[in-house]
Design a protein around this motif. Structure first.
Motif, mmCIF file in Angstrom:
data_model
loop_
_atom_site.group_PDB
_atom_site.id
_atom_site.type_symbol
_atom_site.label_atom_id
_atom_site.label_comp_id
_atom_site.label_asym_id
_atom_site.label_seq_id
_atom_site.Cartn_x
_atom_site.Cartn_y
_atom_site.Cartn_z
ATOM 1 N N VAL A 61 0.830 -1.214 0.000
ATOM 2 C CA VAL A 61 0.000 0.000 0.000
ATOM 3 C C VAL A 61 0.863 1.263 0.000
ATOM 4 C CG1 VAL A 61 -1.962 -1.163 1.105
ATOM 5 C CG2 VAL A 61 -0.298 0.052 2.538
ATOM 6 N N GLY A 62 2.149 1.097 -0.306
ATOM 7 C CA GLY A 62 3.040 2.252 -0.473
ATOM 8 C C GLY A 62 3.525 2.859 0.824
ATOM 9 N N LEU A 63 3.566 2.073 1.905
ATOM 10 C CA LEU A 63 3.941 2.624 3.209
ATOM 11 C C LEU A 63 5.090 1.835 3.851
ATOM 12 C CD1 LEU A 63 0.381 3.378 4.641
ATOM 13 C CD2 LEU A 63 2.054 5.033 3.815
ATOM 14 N N LYS A 64 5.986 1.385 3.017
ATOM 15 C CA LYS A 64 7.107 0.579 3.494
ATOM 16 C C LYS A 64 7.880 1.275 4.623
ATOM 17 C CE LYS A 64 11.104 -1.801 1.630
ATOM 18 N NZ LYS A 64 12.211 -1.630 0.730
ATOM 19 N N GLU A 65 8.026 2.582 4.512
ATOM 20 C CA GLU A 65 8.852 3.332 5.465
ATOM 21 C C GLU A 65 8.080 3.753 6.708
ATOM 22 O OE1 GLU A 65 11.821 3.343 4.407
ATOM 23 O OE2 GLU A 65 11.310 2.791 2.334
ATOM 24 N N LYS A 66 6.790 3.434 6.792
ATOM 25 C CA LYS A 66 5.974 3.999 7.877
ATOM 26 C C LYS A 66 5.575 2.992 8.952
ATOM 27 C CE LYS A 66 5.624 8.200 6.247
ATOM 28 N NZ LYS A 66 6.224 9.322 6.972
ATOM 29 N N PRO A 118 -9.363 16.224 0.282
ATOM 30 C CA PRO A 118 -9.387 15.943 -1.163
ATOM 31 C C PRO A 118 -8.018 15.552 -1.730
ATOM 32 C CG PRO A 118 -10.550 17.981 -0.677
ATOM 33 C CD PRO A 118 -9.977 17.515 0.618
ATOM 34 N N GLU A 119 -6.954 16.137 -1.208
ATOM 35 C CA GLU A 119 -5.637 15.889 -1.835
ATOM 36 C C GLU A 119 -5.092 14.484 -1.583
ATOM 37 O OE1 GLU A 119 -6.282 18.208 0.442
ATOM 38 O OE2 GLU A 119 -4.703 18.276 1.967
ATOM 39 N N VAL A 120 -5.670 13.745 -0.623
ATOM 40 C CA VAL A 120 -5.144 12.388 -0.373
ATOM 41 C C VAL A 120 -6.098 11.284 -0.860
ATOM 42 C CG1 VAL A 120 -3.734 13.142 1.578
ATOM 43 C CG2 VAL A 120 -6.033 12.210 2.005
ATOM 44 N N ILE A 121 -7.239 11.695 -1.414
ATOM 45 C CA ILE A 121 -8.215 10.693 -1.871
ATOM 46 C C ILE A 121 -7.618 9.817 -2.976
ATOM 47 C CG2 ILE A 121 -10.403 10.425 -3.154
ATOM 48 C CD1 ILE A 121 -11.524 12.731 -1.474
ATOM 49 N N GLY A 122 -6.890 10.450 -3.893
ATOM 50 C CA GLY A 122 -6.338 9.726 -5.037
ATOM 51 C C GLY A 122 -5.425 8.583 -4.632
ATOM 52 N N GLU A 123 -4.597 8.802 -3.610
ATOM 53 C CA GLU A 123 -3.630 7.760 -3.226
ATOM 54 C C GLU A 123 -4.350 6.531 -2.664
ATOM 55 O OE1 GLU A 123 -2.045 9.061 1.208
ATOM 56 O OE2 GLU A 123 -1.680 10.452 -0.431
ATOM 57 N N VAL A 124 -5.494 6.751 -2.004
ATOM 58 C CA VAL A 124 -6.263 5.622 -1.458
ATOM 59 C C VAL A 124 -6.986 4.884 -2.595
ATOM 60 C CG1 VAL A 124 -8.199 5.001 0.054
ATOM 61 C CG2 VAL A 124 -6.505 6.688 0.812
ATOM 62 N N LEU A 125 -7.568 5.649 -3.503
ATOM 63 C CA LEU A 125 -8.266 5.012 -4.629
ATOM 64 C C LEU A 125 -7.282 4.232 -5.504
ATOM 65 C CD1 LEU A 125 -10.910 7.697 -5.686
ATOM 66 C CD2 LEU A 125 -11.069 5.862 -3.990
ATOM 67 N N ASP A 126 -6.063 4.755 -5.643
ATOM 68 C CA ASP A 126 -5.049 4.035 -6.438
ATOM 69 C C ASP A 126 -4.764 2.658 -5.843
ATOM 70 O OD1 ASP A 126 -4.840 6.107 -8.177
ATOM 71 O OD2 ASP A 126 -2.936 6.884 -7.391
ATOM 72 N N VAL A 127 -4.714 2.591 -4.512
ATOM 73 C CA VAL A 127 -4.448 1.304 -3.853
ATOM 74 C C VAL A 127 -5.591 0.323 -4.140
ATOM 75 C CG1 VAL A 127 -4.331 0.161 -1.595
ATOM 76 C CG2 VAL A 127 -2.956 2.197 -2.023
ATOM 77 N N VAL A 128 -6.816 0.809 -4.074
ATOM 78 C CA VAL A 128 -7.961 -0.084 -4.323
ATOM 79 C C VAL A 128 -7.966 -0.533 -5.794
ATOM 80 C CG1 VAL A 128 -10.473 -0.338 -4.195
ATOM 81 C CG2 VAL A 128 -9.273 1.027 -2.483
ATOM 82 N N HIS A 129 -7.630 0.396 -6.689
ATOM 83 C CA HIS A 129 -7.536 0.014 -8.106
ATOM 84 C C HIS A 129 -6.487 -1.073 -8.306
ATOM 85 C CE1 HIS A 129 -10.269 2.456 -10.416
ATOM 86 N NE2 HIS A 129 -9.968 3.507 -9.679
ATOM 87 N N SER A 130 -5.342 -0.939 -7.661
ATOM 88 C CA SER A 130 -4.303 -1.950 -7.881
ATOM 89 C C SER A 130 -4.745 -3.292 -7.291
ATOM 90 C CB SER A 130 -2.944 -1.484 -7.351
ATOM 91 O OG SER A 130 -2.876 -1.633 -5.967
ATOM 92 N N LEU A 131 -5.467 -3.275 -6.180
ATOM 93 C CA LEU A 131 -5.993 -4.542 -5.631
ATOM 94 C C LEU A 131 -6.960 -5.187 -6.620
ATOM 95 C CD1 LEU A 131 -6.834 -3.670 -1.919
ATOM 96 C CD2 LEU A 131 -4.934 -5.054 -2.780
ATOM 97 N N ALA A 132 -7.791 -4.342 -7.220
ATOM 98 C CA ALA A 132 -8.783 -4.866 -8.168
ATOM 99 C C ALA A 132 -8.097 -5.522 -9.366
ATOM 100 C CB ALA A 132 -9.710 -3.746 -8.632
ATOM 101 N N HIS A 133 -6.970 -4.966 -9.786
ATOM 102 C CA HIS A 133 -6.285 -5.515 -10.959
ATOM 103 C C HIS A 133 -5.416 -6.717 -10.628
ATOM 104 C CE1 HIS A 133 -7.081 -1.415 -12.785
ATOM 105 N NE2 HIS A 133 -7.722 -2.283 -13.535
#
Ligand code: ADP
Length: 270
Positions: free
Chosen positions: A153-158, A198-213
């Motif tokens: 989910v792009g949070l390796k460093e967190k 609004p500025e962080v919505i895209g990063e969450v939707l991107d994760v769900v899209h990648s799960l779907a694919h």
């Protein structure tokens, strides 16, 4: 007596019985749910295939969240039966054995609008918690799993950060990793971007899209983001007053809905 069909390497099936691989991931059979006099889900029948992605849209109060809560067994139907991979998860009027329900419930993961992370635990510990406590996974294995999911989910460093040190979008991505840690076959997403800037919505939707694919999980997505509802789904369902008004192919339903009420709703949320 039905004609027996013997699938390759499988057990004998009656001709009226579907092989397990064809059973829908989710099935609602004539399900109703009332709170007092209010009928929130009204004789709903619904099937979601394995690997199918379904968006649920409709006005506030139409029963979308209740459908997800019924699937999480946070609510019980007043009438009807809910099945998961062919097994009865929940039924109005009759009790089901916890030993039969628990394995079905374990196939379902949910991500909520409010991320519900444990505030006193790091991101890594949040993701490790259920595999260790529920699945009794050894801690080193759970840690390796949690690290790989945080990376996904792009949070390796967190991993060492506490929820209060993360943005809303990052917290929601930890919540997605936490749900994935239980290896669900069905994922439910309930307005997962509604509490986000609004500025962080895209990063969450991107994760769900990648799960779907990249996965074969069935997904049921409740959202007010119509672009997301259209892009993520194989099928969109428009609900009103606890009933399905219209459903179909996302491109078709959004471009030229058949039902006048779907049209009115889509015009109003544009
Ligand atoms: P949606 O997700 O489409 O906005 P919900 O499923 O959250 O709709 O709610 C449908 C209706 O059920 C609403 O009128 C809501 O107020 C009502 N409702 C939901 N949960 C409860 C509850 N626990 N007790 C009473 N009414 C409820």
């Amino acid at each position: 007596m039905g004609i027996a069909v013997i699938p390759k390497g499988g057990h004998v099936l009656d001709k009226f019985e579907s092989p397990a691989s064809e059973l829908p991931a989710v099935e609602f059979v004539d399900v109703s749910k009332s709170f007092g006099a209010l009928r929130v889900i009204d004789n709903l029948s619904l099937r979601i295939r394995r690997s199918e992605r379904v968006s649920l849209i409709g006005p506030s109060g139409s029963g979308k969240t209740t459908i997800l809560r019924l699937l999480m067994t946070l609510e019980k139907p007043s009438e009807g039966t809910i099945k998961v991979f062919g097994g009865a998860l929940s039924a109005g009027g009759r009790g089901l054995r916890e030993s039969e329900v628990a394995p079905l419930r374990a196939k379902i993961g949910m991500v909520f609008q409010q991320f519900n992370l444990f505030p006193h635990m790091t991101a890594l510990a949040n993701v490790m918690e259920a595999p260790v406590q529920v699945l009794r996974m050894p801690k080193p294995d759970a840690k390796a799993l949690a690290e790989s999911l945080l990376e996904r989910v792009g949070l390796k460093e967190k991993g060492a950060s506490y929820p209060s040190e993360l943005s809303g979008g990052q917290q929601q991505r930890v919540a997605i990793a936490r749900a994935l840690a239980m290896k669900p076959q069905i994922m439910l997403f309930d307005e997962i971007t509604s509490a986000l800037d609004p500025e962080v919505i895209g990063e969450v939707l991107d994760v769900v899209h990648s799960l779907a694919h990249e996965t074969k999980m069935a997904m049921l997505v409740v959202t007010h983001e119509m672009g997301f509802a259209r892009d993520i789904a194989d099928r969109v369902i428009f609900m009103e007053k606890g009933r399905i008004v219209e459903e179909g192919n996302p491109a078709k339903l959004f471009a030229s809905p058949d039902n006048i009420r779907t049209k009115a709703f889509l015009n109003a949320v544009k």
